[in-house]
Design a protein around this motif. Structure first.
Motif, PDB file in Angstrom:
ATOM      1  N   GLY A  69      52.761 -15.479  -2.955  1.00 58.15           N
ATOM      2  CA  GLY A  69      52.374 -16.053  -1.681  1.00 58.15           C
ATOM      3  C   GLY A  69      52.741 -17.539  -1.648  1.00 58.15           C
ATOM      4  N   PRO A  70      52.039 -18.389  -0.905  1.00 57.49           N
ATOM      5  CA  PRO A  70      50.810 -18.029  -0.183  1.00 57.49           C
ATOM      6  C   PRO A  70      51.077 -17.285   1.117  1.00 57.49           C
ATOM      7  N   PHE A  71      50.105 -16.487   1.480  1.00 55.22           N
ATOM      8  CA  PHE A  71      50.085 -15.834   2.776  1.00 55.22           C
ATOM      9  C   PHE A  71      49.161 -16.673   3.665  1.00 55.22           C
ATOM     10  N   ASN A  72      49.742 -17.244   4.703  1.00 51.63           N
ATOM     11  CA  ASN A  72      48.944 -18.014   5.659  1.00 51.63           C
ATOM     12  C   ASN A  72      48.811 -17.181   6.927  1.00 51.63           C
ATOM     13  N   VAL A  73      47.586 -16.770   7.245  1.00 51.39           N
ATOM     14  CA  VAL A  73      47.372 -15.892   8.401  1.00 51.39           C
ATOM     15  C   VAL A  73      46.254 -16.449   9.259  1.00 51.39           C
ATOM     16  N   PRO A  74      46.266 -16.143  10.548  1.00 52.33           N
ATOM     17  CA  PRO A  74      45.168 -16.580  11.418  1.00 52.33           C
ATOM     18  C   PRO A  74      43.969 -15.658  11.256  1.00 52.33           C
ATOM     19  N   GLU A  75      42.818 -16.183  11.564  1.00 51.52           N
ATOM     20  CA  GLU A  75      41.599 -15.351  11.587  1.00 51.52           C
ATOM     21  C   GLU A  75      41.839 -14.111  12.437  1.00 51.52           C
ATOM     22  N   LYS A 134      38.791 -13.017   7.668  1.00 47.69           N
ATOM     23  CA  LYS A 134      37.807 -14.083   7.889  1.00 47.69           C
ATOM     24  C   LYS A 134      38.229 -15.319   7.102  1.00 47.69           C
ATOM     25  N   LEU A 135      37.727 -16.470   7.531  1.00 51.69           N
ATOM     26  CA  LEU A 135      37.999 -17.699   6.775  1.00 51.69           C
ATOM     27  C   LEU A 135      37.561 -17.545   5.326  1.00 51.69           C
ATOM     28  N   SER A 136      36.445 -16.834   5.125  1.00 56.99           N
ATOM     29  CA  SER A 136      35.894 -16.664   3.772  1.00 56.99           C
ATOM     30  C   SER A 136      36.738 -15.742   2.893  1.00 56.99           C
ATOM     31  N   ASP A 137      37.730 -15.093   3.468  1.00 55.91           N
ATOM     32  CA  ASP A 137      38.635 -14.270   2.652  1.00 55.91           C
ATOM     33  C   ASP A 137      39.670 -15.122   1.922  1.00 55.91           C
ATOM     34  N   SER A 138      39.765 -16.396   2.246  1.00 58.05           N
ATOM     35  CA  SER A 138      40.735 -17.278   1.586  1.00 58.05           C
ATOM     36  C   SER A 138      40.422 -17.349   0.105  1.00 58.05           C
ATOM     37  N   GLN A 186      43.495 -19.075   8.364  1.00 54.56           N
ATOM     38  CA  GLN A 186      43.369 -20.305   9.139  1.00 54.56           C
ATOM     39  C   GLN A 186      42.626 -20.056  10.448  1.00 54.56           C
ATOM     40  N   PRO A 187      41.855 -21.062  10.900  1.00 56.37           N
ATOM     41  CA  PRO A 187      41.096 -20.879  12.147  1.00 56.37           C
ATOM     42  C   PRO A 187      42.024 -20.840  13.358  1.00 56.37           C
TER      43      PRO A 187
END
Lengths: 110, 114
Positions: B9-15, B79-83, B113-114
């Protein structure tokens, strides 16, 4: 929820010194392990311990490493003469059916 | 060939996004398979075991293909908490005791990301 407890959380030592990392496994667990994780790298198996003896060790676990269960509750990892490359996070784990990891000891060799 | 291979990764994804991680393993004698989650400078924590029939735990779905030696993890409604970093882990039998030495992949980093 039962926990695996490791002490200290962070230890700084000079190259060539001996260190002992301590772990208190979950009380009814029978199998104990040490793993290490160098910063930015993967978690690597060091050694497993069962019935008061080593059941398997990796090639990382050379003669400078030893493990002991001195009193029936603590489980220790000794590094006899630390090298700079021993700097890592060391995780203790115990298992009965599933694994539980301790929160780790960050060892810094200077 | 690495024993357990993952895309770092990183995998950057939106909520709210769905994200999938893949993993391959080289040792056909591997017996059990897991996904662990590791937060920065913390210990690995078991997310879920992976079974041949596939299994689901809330927003998380894991699949195993023994023939291809391939494991996957799907996270829905991120969710944000999945980061965190997601570790693919396999084990093999250890000696006669049957106990397990876990082999970890290097992990895939997820940033929601939010």
């Amino acid at each position: 929820e039962p926990e695996v407890t490791q002490t200290p959380s962070h230890q700084v030592t000079q190259m060539g010194q001996e260190v002992i990392l301590r772990c208190v496994p979950i009380s009814n667990h029978l199998y104990f392990y040490w793993y290490r994780q160098i910063l930015g790298q993967k978690v690597e198996f060091l050694v497993s311990f069962y019935n008061n003896e080593i059941s398997e060790k990796s090639e990382i676990f050379d003669d400078q490493f030893s493990v002991e269960r001195p009193d029936g509750s603590n489980f220790t990892l000794k590094i006899r003469s630390t090298k700079l490359e021993d700097s890592a996070m060391y995780f203790c784990a115990s298992s009965y059916s599933g694994y539980t990891f301790g929160s780790g000891t960050r060892l810094t060799v200077v | 060939r690495k024993e357990v291979e993952q895309d770092p990764g990183p995998f950057n994804v939106p909520e709210g996004a769905t994200v999938a991680f893949n993993c391959t393993y080289s040792n056909s004698a591997s017996q059990s398979f897991f996904w662990y989650r590791q937060d920065c400078r913390k210990e690995p924590k078991l997310l879920m075991s992976v079974y041949s029939s596939g299994n689901e735990d809330g927003r998380f779905t894991a699949q195993l293909n023994r023939a291809s030696q391939y494991i996957s993890l799907l996270i829905r409604d991120s969710k944000l908490s999945d980061s965190a970093t997601y570790l693919c882990v396999v084990n093999k039998k250890v000696g006669d005791t049957g106990r397990r030495a876990l082999t970890f992949g290097s992990g895939t980093r997820l940033q929601v990301q939010p």
